[in-house]
Scaffold this motif. Structure first.
Motif: not given
Lengths: 270, 254
Positions: A12, A15-16, A140, A160, A163-165, A167, B93-96, B138-139
């Motif tokens: 995270s 990403e910040n 992304n 993508l 990277y989304r999942y 987390f 919610l699966f998109m970036p 995710y945030k």
């Protein structure tokens, strides 16, 4: 457990960092990807005994880090984390390559040690370059840039979604790990059998989730292609930066600047 | 308008392992109605919902959504009409980023970019989450995720909303906000839930399911006063209709 959790927060944190707003952050992602690629090609194409000529590349990274406000301590920690791989690659060089290259007083430095150091230096430069790329661009945006540069879309979508999942997956894994730790009292190490069950369980949950996600995509008219919004545009400044960096890299690649500097300085003294 | 009806007739579904999840369910839901589907865990609610947007096709019996019977050929049309909101927003919610997620449906419908933009902005405004536009999913907090999940469905302008446990895992304030949001929608709503107090607020009609069959189908208030029926279906009166243990006052009149 603490290790997995801190790895999660580090992700995270990366990403910040990418959310910053410096001249480096504002460059077009494609430019940054290309520049990183040229940088890496230059670094890995050096001869195996070269060390000094690579140092200017390190200086370049330090300047970029300064411009982009990326804390060095973070980068160093990440480098140490992955360094065992590089050390494993080069550790046998000193034993296999005994050819003496340098005489320092009574010590003889063999080609093996030089090439080992060279490998470590290359590793440091390339991994730092990629970390800086991600920390100034965001995962992304990098994916989108690669799609624009005609990487097959299927890879981009895979990355993508991964990277989304990741987390969600780490969260779920942590939960299971905690549940196990809370009921195993004094026994800290996980037995192989428990580990197998945990991993199996995680796999099953992942499959279930994948099915639900696919259902969610179908519900919204998914037909096999994911349309990614593309809002990138290259400005003159971007092209200028790319040309400047590429030119600099080629100069650093073909001229041994530290050696020239050294000769110049010794020339002045003599 | 009569064409937003949902009609299920003698529906059966048996899973490959032999579990009979749905056994002969029939009902008809009219345009603009708001209907709760309640029942114990494993009563067959989720299986029933999966039929309403064509993820499962009827093994026997029929499902009609609007003017179309549900078959493999009409499934694409039906998914346009029926918006499905999942129990776990992370699955939806699966998109970036939030924006891309909400735009996913309209883009798949083949709409031009300007129209997609309009729809996304409108959907985010209607669920009061316009400020989250560029954030990664995710945030978000649980309540925000739920609101965005609803926006992703609204952006496709469905006529019918199907929801699986919309209030689960929400804090009381987020739950209240969600109920108010849903109350403002004109869509036909079908809500599977255990939150019977929400049902009192939102649904004039309730269908009670037990072991794959319909136990009762009628006005919410009547059903929730039938203590025996509720007990037999593993339910109990909504808390608001029970006496208060602290102040000893009797239940609120509904």
């Amino acid at each position: 457990m603490a290790k997995i959790e801190s790895a999660f927060f580090d992700l995270s944190y990366l990403e910040n960092l990418a959310g910053g707003n410096t001249p480096i952050h504002r460059l077009d992602p494609r430019i940054k990807v290309l520049t990183t690629a040229i940088f890496m090609l230059c670094v890995v194409s050096f001869d195996k005994y070269i060390i000094s000529a690579m140092l200017p590349f390190g200086l370049f990274l330090v300047v970029i880090m300064g411009l982009a406000n990326i804390p060095a301590s973070y980068l160093v920690k990440k480098l140490l984390l992955v360094s065992p791989f590089a050390i494993m690659v080069g550790i046998f060089n000193p034993f296999l390559d005994q050819q003496p290259l340098l005489q320092l007083g009574t010590y003889t430095i063999t080609g093996g040690w030089i090439s080992f150091l060279s490998i470590l230096l290359r590793f440091t430069l390339t991994v730092s370059a990629v970390l800086i790329l991600i920390a100034t661009t965001g995962f992304n945006a990098i994916c989108m840039a690669m799609v624009k540069m005609h990487m097959p879309k299927i890879f981009a979508v895979q990355l993508l979604i991964l990277y989304r999942y990741i987390f969600v997956l780490i969260d779920e894994g942590l939960c299971m790990h905690r549940a196990r730790a809370l009921r195993s009292f004094q026994r800290r190490a996980m037995s192989l059998k428990t580990f197998a069950h945990l991993v199996g369980q995680l796999l099953l949950r992942t499959l279930d989730r994948a099915q639900r996600i696919h259902l969610a995509m179908l519900c919204r008219g998914f037909d096999g292609t994911i349309r990614i919004r593309q809002i990138l545009c290259i400005k003159a400044a971007d092209l200028f930066a790319l040309a400047g960096c590429a030119g600099l890299f080629f100069i650093m690649r073909y001229y041994d600047l530290p050696e020239m500097l050294g000769r110049f300085v010794t020339g002045l003294i003599a | 308008m009569s064409h937003h009806i949902v009609e299920v007739q003698d529906l059966n579904h048996t899973y490959p392992d032999g579990t009979k999840a749905v056994r002969g369910i029939s009902f008809r839901i009219h345009h603009g109605e708001s209907v709760a589907v309640v029942g114990a865990n494993g009563a067959g609610k989720s299986t029933l919902l999966l039929h309403l947007n064509g993820y499962l096709t009827p093994q026997t019996g029929t499902v009609r959504i609007g003017d179309f019977p549900l078959t493999k050929a009409t499934v694409a049309n039906i998914r346009k009409t029926v918006g499905m909101i999942f129990q776990n927003s992370d699955d939806q919610l699966f998109m970036p980023t939030v924006y891309e997620d909400v735009a996913f449906g309209p883009q798949n419908l083949g709409l031009p970019p300007e129209e997609v933009e309009l729809r996304v902005v409108d959907a985010l405004n209607r669920t009061n989450v316009a400020h989250l536009r560029e954030r990664p999913p995710y945030k978000l907090s649980g309540g925000e995720k739920r609101a965005v999940a609803i926006a992703t469905v609204l952006s496709m302008s469905p006529d019918i909303l199907v929801m699986d446990e919309p209030t689960s895992n929400l804090d009381p304030k987020a739950r209240r906000a969600l109920i108010e949001l849903l109350g403002g929608f004109q869509h036909t709503k079908i809500i599977a839930t255990h939150d019977l107090d929400m049902v009192l607020d939102l649904c004039e009609r309730t269908i009670v399911i037990h072991e794959g069959k319909i136990m009762a189908d009628g006005p919410t208030v009547t059903i929730f006063q039938d203590v025996e029926l509720l007990a037999a279906s593993h339910l109990e009166k909504p808390l608001r209709m029970q006496a208060c243990p602290v102040c000893n006052s009797s239940a609120q009149a509904i």
